[in-house]
Design a protein around this motif. Structure first.
Motif, PDB file in Angstrom:
ATOM      1  N   TYR A  63      58.474  49.349  26.786  1.00  0.00           N
ATOM      2  CA  TYR A  63      58.440  50.117  28.034  1.00  0.00           C
ATOM      3  C   TYR A  63      57.382  51.201  27.928  1.00  0.00           C
ATOM      4  O   TYR A  63      57.311  51.957  26.949  1.00  0.00           O
ATOM      5  CB  TYR A  63      59.803  50.749  28.317  1.00  0.00           C
ATOM      6  N   SER A  64      56.549  51.260  28.964  1.00  0.00           N
ATOM      7  CA  SER A  64      55.553  52.334  29.049  1.00  0.00           C
ATOM      8  C   SER A  64      55.875  53.156  30.293  1.00  0.00           C
ATOM      9  O   SER A  64      55.987  52.579  31.384  1.00  0.00           O
ATOM     10  CB  SER A  64      54.149  51.720  29.166  1.00  0.00           C
ATOM     11  N   PRO A  65      56.014  54.471  30.148  1.00  0.00           N
ATOM     12  CA  PRO A  65      56.356  55.284  31.327  1.00  0.00           C
ATOM     13  C   PRO A  65      55.336  55.137  32.466  1.00  0.00           C
ATOM     14  O   PRO A  65      55.692  55.156  33.632  1.00  0.00           O
ATOM     15  CB  PRO A  65      56.372  56.721  30.788  1.00  0.00           C
ATOM     16  N   GLU A  66      54.041  54.938  32.093  1.00  0.00           N
ATOM     17  CA  GLU A  66      53.002  54.824  33.126  1.00  0.00           C
ATOM     18  C   GLU A  66      52.940  53.423  33.714  1.00  0.00           C
ATOM     19  O   GLU A  66      52.577  53.255  34.877  1.00  0.00           O
ATOM     20  CB  GLU A  66      51.616  55.143  32.540  1.00  0.00           C
ATOM     21  N   ARG A  67      53.261  52.398  32.898  1.00  0.00           N
ATOM     22  CA  ARG A  67      53.009  51.029  33.339  1.00  0.00           C
ATOM     23  C   ARG A  67      54.267  50.177  33.455  1.00  0.00           C
ATOM     24  O   ARG A  67      54.196  49.021  33.826  1.00  0.00           O
ATOM     25  CB  ARG A  67      52.008  50.374  32.382  1.00  0.00           C
TER      26      ARG A  67
ATOM     27  N   SER B 182      53.472  41.507  33.660  1.00  0.00           N
ATOM     28  CA  SER B 182      54.364  42.613  34.017  1.00  0.00           C
ATOM     29  C   SER B 182      55.785  42.067  34.092  1.00  0.00           C
ATOM     30  O   SER B 182      56.008  40.854  33.986  1.00  0.00           O
ATOM     31  CB  SER B 182      53.956  43.197  35.365  1.00  0.00           C
TER      32      SER B 182
END
Lengths: 158, 280
Positions: A63-67, B182
């Motif tokens: 998990y990336s906060p930005e992406r 994604s």
């Protein structure tokens, strides 16, 4: 119901393993059904188990906060989820989420580590197999980073 | 040695139809301006030299069905530079030059009676699509047909609708994977070669066809060899800087061979001594 040692012996990861070792491993294993959407593990949590996927699909992600969630790899039938239980500090390094209903065998890694102390051969055999998985995943990750499908410099003349 | 003039001078073709496959990849269906021109025939794996007038000429693999009734040549082009950009910008009735077809084809006939495993990466699916059409048209002649396709991301998958249709019917096992995605993506993520381990085929009686970035093909070769596929049953489509397409200019020389006329499809055992060299 089929014995766990018989079930797992059909999958490539365990194939060819000594019968006595399979029986020991089966004693710390249990079948489990994982529903779509279930978060199996999260980055930083205590890693004390691993899974053999008998069917279904699980995604390994970060998990990336930005992406948002970045998908790293999907695991399918016969794949192993989890090697962090083998490597100190025994914390999951990624998140794993179920994409499609998955039947798996879950193995108690903590109990296995204790078993290794009494049964070095079992420890050696399992770690050898996990090393192959880790090496293959590292190679895949490196190649994925290379952006295989990017435009080669020479092609820009075309 | 006699060179036919038509191989050196382009014929005038017009664009019949264009289709966007991805944001930078387009399929062009062409028809000859000369209505008396015969049906365009080609073997799966061959390529044409396409000429964007005033810009330049590039080799582009044929990506349509060799046995399609209307016989219009179809090419799937990735926009990478000035020439391919000019070609991709053509609209219906736009004009271009065409020379060909050139090169060697996939071993579709040799694979009869065998399992066929097709591995493609990125735009590499385009040169393999004609072979896949033939394999599916004559399905009964083959044993298992397996397609493993990898792309950079879900947005870069070419022929997405066809892949989904093939997966549903047609007797072909299809696996599609991407290198990155994604959370919206529900399909596979991972290097294309990692999906070979789960493919169920008879290594001793399989014909393998691979096309994609050369580094992908190197990993694919290693994995197929691990599975026990013999070198003489592995076929690759090679790419080099092709200019004349008729073995004269030497730009595409590959050791003793020319990619344009001895390839682009090569049997692996015939090129294995060069394939792993950094420079030749």
């Amino acid at each position: 119901m089929e014995k766990i040692e018989t079930i797992i012996n059909k999958f490539p990861f365990f194939r060819g393993m000594d019968k006595a070792h399979l029986e020991k491993i089966a004693q710390v294993a249990a079948p489990v059904t994982l529903a779509p959407g279930k978060i199996i593990c999260e980055d930083g949590q205590k890693a004390d188990k691993f899974y053999l996927l008998m069917n279904g699909r699980v995604v390994v992600e970060l998990y990336s906060p930005e992406r948002g969630d970045l998908l790293i790899q999907t695991l399918n039938t016969g794949d192993i989820l989890g090697w962090s239980w083998l490597v100190p500090p025994y914390q999951w390094r990624f998140n794993a989420r179920v994409l499609a209903k998955t039947h798996a065998i879950v193995f108690n890694g903590e109990r296995l580590r204790t078993l290794f102390g009494k049964n070095r051969e079992l420890g050696y055999e399992l770690q050898k197999r996990f090393l192959m998985i880790i090496a293959a995943r590292l190679e895949s990750a490196s190649i994925q980073l290379m952006d295989l499908y990017g435009i080669p410099a020479g092609d820009k003349n075309k | 040695m006699t060179i036919l003039p038509e191989l050196m001078a382009p014929s005038l073709y017009r664009v019949h139809e264009t289709r966007a496959e991805t944001k930078d990849t387009f399929t062009l269906e062409l028809e000859p301006v000369d209505e008396g021109a015969g049906r365009f025939s080609f073997a799966a794996g061959q390529f044409n030299m396409l000429y964007a007038y005033g810009v330049g000429e590039v080799p582009i693999s044929l990506s349509g069905d060799p046995e399609e009734a209307n016989g219009r040549p179809i090419h799937t082009i990735r926009q990478v530079g000035a020439v391919t950009q000019a070609l991709c910008r053509l609209k219906p009735d736009g004009m271009l030059g065409l020379r060909g077809p050139f090169g060697t084809g996939w071993p579709v006939d040799e694979a009869v009676g065998r399992d066929v495993v097709v591995m493609a990466g990125g735009i590499g699916l385009a040169p393999l699509r004609p072979a896949l059409y033939q394999l599916m048209r004559w399905r009964d002649r083959y044993k298992k047909i397996i397609l493993i396709y990898g792309a950079r991301s879900p947005e870069d998958i070419v022929f997405g609708r066809e892949l989904a249709a093939w997966a549903k019917g047609k007797g072909i096992e299809v696996t599609v994977t991407v290198d990155r995605a994604s959370a919206k993506w529900k399909g596979n993520v991972g290097l294309v070669t990692t999906f070979l381990a789960a493919a169920d085929f008879d290594s001793a009686k399989a014909t393998v066809m691979v096309c994609g970035p050369e580094i992908m093909m190197r990993f694919a070769i290693k994995e197929f060899q691990k599975r026990g596929v013999a070198e003489r049953n592995l076929f690759l489509s090679m790419e080099r800087n092709m200019k004349c397409a008729i073995g004269f200019c030497g730009h595409c020389q590959y050791g003793p061979s020319f990619i344009c006329k001895d390839g682009p499809v090569f049997r692996y055992d015939r090129i294995k001594d060069l394939f792993w060299k950094r420079e030749i």
